[in-house]
Design an enzyme around this catalytic site. Sequence first.
Site, PDB file in Angstrom:
ATOM      1  CG  HIS A 508      -1.923   1.393   1.060  1.00 28.06           C
ATOM      2  ND1 HIS A 508      -2.488   1.672   2.554  1.00 28.06           N
ATOM      3  CD2 HIS A 508      -2.641   2.291   0.227  1.00 28.06           C
ATOM      4  CE1 HIS A 508      -2.775   2.815   1.887  1.00 28.06           C
ATOM      5  NE2 HIS A 508      -3.273   2.402   1.114  1.00 28.06           N
ATOM      6  CG  HIS A 513       0.486   6.458  -0.614  1.00 23.61           C
ATOM      7  ND1 HIS A 513      -0.748   7.658  -0.096  1.00 23.61           N
ATOM      8  CD2 HIS A 513      -1.007   5.308  -0.471  1.00 23.61           C
ATOM      9  CE1 HIS A 513      -2.089   7.211   0.094  1.00 23.61           C
ATOM     10  NE2 HIS A 513      -2.283   5.520   0.302  1.00 23.61           N
ATOM     11  CG  HIS A 699      -4.407   3.618  -4.530  1.00 20.34           C
ATOM     12  ND1 HIS A 699      -5.696   4.595  -3.386  1.00 20.34           N
ATOM     13  CD2 HIS A 699      -3.650   3.745  -3.243  1.00 20.34           C
ATOM     14  CE1 HIS A 699      -5.567   4.762  -2.527  1.00 20.34           C
ATOM     15  NE2 HIS A 699      -4.703   4.420  -2.094  1.00 20.34           N
ATOM     16  CG  ASN A 703      -7.022   2.449  -0.313  1.00 21.25           C
ATOM     17  OD1 ASN A 703      -6.343   2.619   1.227  1.00 21.25           O
ATOM     18  ND2 ASN A 703      -8.585   3.019  -0.069  1.00 21.25           N
ATOM     19  CB  ILE A 847      -8.629   8.500   0.790  1.00 21.53           C
ATOM     20  CG1 ILE A 847      -8.407   7.987   2.355  1.00 21.53           C
ATOM     21  CG2 ILE A 847      -8.505   7.474   0.209  1.00 21.53           C
ATOM     22  CD1 ILE A 847      -8.146   9.593   3.134  1.00 21.53           C
TER      23      ILE A 847
END
Length: 847
Positions: A508, A513, A699, A703, A847
């Site tokens: 993740h 990110h 993602h 997520n 997010i």
Amino acid sequence: MLGGILNKKHKIKGTVVLMPKNVLDFNAITSIPDGGIGGAVGGIVGGVANVIGGVVDAATAFLGRNVSLQLISATQTHGEKGKVGKEEYLNSHLPTLPTLGARQDAFSIYFEWDVNFGIPGAFYIRNFKTDEFFLVSLTLEDIPNHGTIHFVCNSWTYLPSATPAALVKYREEELETLRGDGTGKRREFERVYDYDVYNDLGNPDGGDSRPILGGSSNYSYPRRVRTGRDRTKKDPKSETPGEVYVPRDENFGHLKSSDFLVYALKSLSQSVIPLLKSAIFELKVTSSEFKSFDDVRSLYEGGIKLPTDILSQISPLPALKEIFRTDGENTLQFPPPHVIRVSKSAWMTDDEFAREMIAGVNPNVIRRLQEFPPKSTLDPTVYGDHTSTITKEQLEINMDGVTLEEALGTNRLFILDYHDAFIPYLRMINDLPTAKAYATRTIVFLKHDGSLKPLVIELSKPHPGGDNLGAVSKALLPATEGVESTIWLLAKAHVIVNDSGYHQLISHWLYTHAVIEPFSIATNRHLSVLHPIYKLLYPHYRDTININGLARKSLINAGGIIEQAFLPGKYSMEISSVVYKNWVFTDQALPADLLKRGLAVEDPSAPHGLRLVIEDYPYAADGLEIWDAIKTWVKDYVSLYYPTDASLKQDTELQAWWKEVVEKGHGDLKDKPWWPKMQTIEDLITSCSIIIWIASALHAAVNFGQYPYGGYIVNRPTLSRRFIPEPGTKEYDEMVKDPQKAYLQTITPKYETIIDIAVIEILSRHASDEIYLWERDNPNWTTDSKAIQALKKFGSKLTEIEGRITARNSDPSLKSRHSPVDLPYTLLLRSSEEGLTFRGIPNSISI
């Protein structure tokens, strides 16, 4: 209407549409929309006012001599630059136009026209007040010999070589402004994008240091946005903790409910967690341990009773109202996670344990077992021999009469291997106050019905005599009765603790990110908003720098939520740094990833040119369709602007962008041979496809299933606090007497559970105005009709894929989609409603 020859006093009417800051504010948290950044003050196609201030009346605050515009000619020059017209000011506030959104205001403006000015191609905009606004558009009416010109931020597209000569210098100046000079402390209102290492995670002056990640061979890492804060006294290479700088273009503009979610994370870390800690540990209003699985389920079915004064401090926080359900009984309650909505106990089955390896929240780690026994890649001169101790006989007990050799030859054995990721840090992890963990290997078998079943779990610890002596390992086999079944359940818990930590830190955080942020920085520094590749990629960076900044402040920082709630504790980010050394950009393409893990083989006759080794592999089956759609869209779009490889090589902005991505953004890996050279159209198509895939579908896959699976902590524990008890010990006798209590005393305790599920519920939610894959928040994102048609084609393809995924989820023969917990695989369905939906692919990591 076309105008004729006018005298110099003729006035050209313009309409300016802007969005005042006060309609955007939510406790001063704001963001900028896709397609909304023109070049900012002094740049091309308008932009964001370059000052900061307070709340104002949207209808009147910008009238008078408060906001000015100057047109810039695209056809007439003064020196090397386009001719600049006379400065004019907003004239009057117009009644709300039917085409305007509820949060936009229109103003009239009049420009004195000069017959020798030529055709406007850009404009300067200046704000003389201390109140921010976001510029939406400028429309000029009846330009002589031309007609109407409509400036929508980001709508015009030019390659550098095709830019009108009069605008070239302005284009270059805007990029120089965005790059800055690399010095000084960044201020809130600035729009500068620059690089730095992760030197702000610890607090050396407060006695809580962490290694600096990036810039050294020991701790390689992607770069993040530079803030330039003051350095700490004890370590001049580390920045002092504080507010994180986010370029103004990244956090000003759209009223996005993810801002509310971001605010919820801030409130959680700064306000709620300290209150809960005092309630559990200091006030002792509730036990710090769960007593049974029913006690865990009370988080969703009855809630936790808290003192009125504590609950009253939580309840008023607007962003937390959806996260914490409170009522007159002073309870704090969470929504039931999807994994227990149908069955309260199916999570315990071996079928579900194995199924989540290919259809859960971390489905891209499992790989095909190609050699036996499994070997280690750790340096034997440092760590000794870490070859697995699992035997052939242990495997064959549960292989339905198939021999080991037959299973290897027919691709029926797979491994979930966290041994090498954890062993180097395991001794240090186990020295932490509450951690007691193993490094795990799990081998599973592909049954004839297409489902997986676990065969053996190997649990390893560093040798007590020293790292160079290898590991002390034991292998455990499935059991369904007696104390052996409890031991097997505990072994599975230790595997999942490994998996949870690896998922959060690597799958993740690092692989989505962290690795995307350098691409975003470089894109803003070197690709003009007029550049076609900027328009292609910019929607996929939306809010990423913003959310990553918050993560450094509250989630991955020293003592932050991740260190509190996940196994590696203060070594969490170090472990992700070690893994990053082996990250390969080109392997992030889903087909390459599947081939590398042995989960697919090349087959020209199969869909996508690949044949899946596990046919019923939901993440791969759905993902390959999404991947192909992304790559086709990118190819269609790129071909509109680059007819030949030579045209790509001659694009100065594109070449500067890629050079900086490799040499600065991912500078610790710059010498790796696998980087695309950006010399061919295929290089560009592949690279952009990978960026979009990571930011959107990858993602989404890792997520938005976090709360549906991990919200029930016994299904996905994040901490292990005890080794499996040995016969003859008090703990063993207690385990025999009360298996549930033994399990709960092994995994994440109550306080850390509440922190963990509160965070992942926020992370698993969609905003009310989320922008999903293929969507744009402005229909005028480009004036190129062929690009618009290509995007529509992409959207239609994704809609077709949604239909096929839904059909697969309805096929009872696909066991991985019809599991014991009755959870079809929906994470790669493109669209979603707001909230906790267990589906939806946003364009970006927001997010």
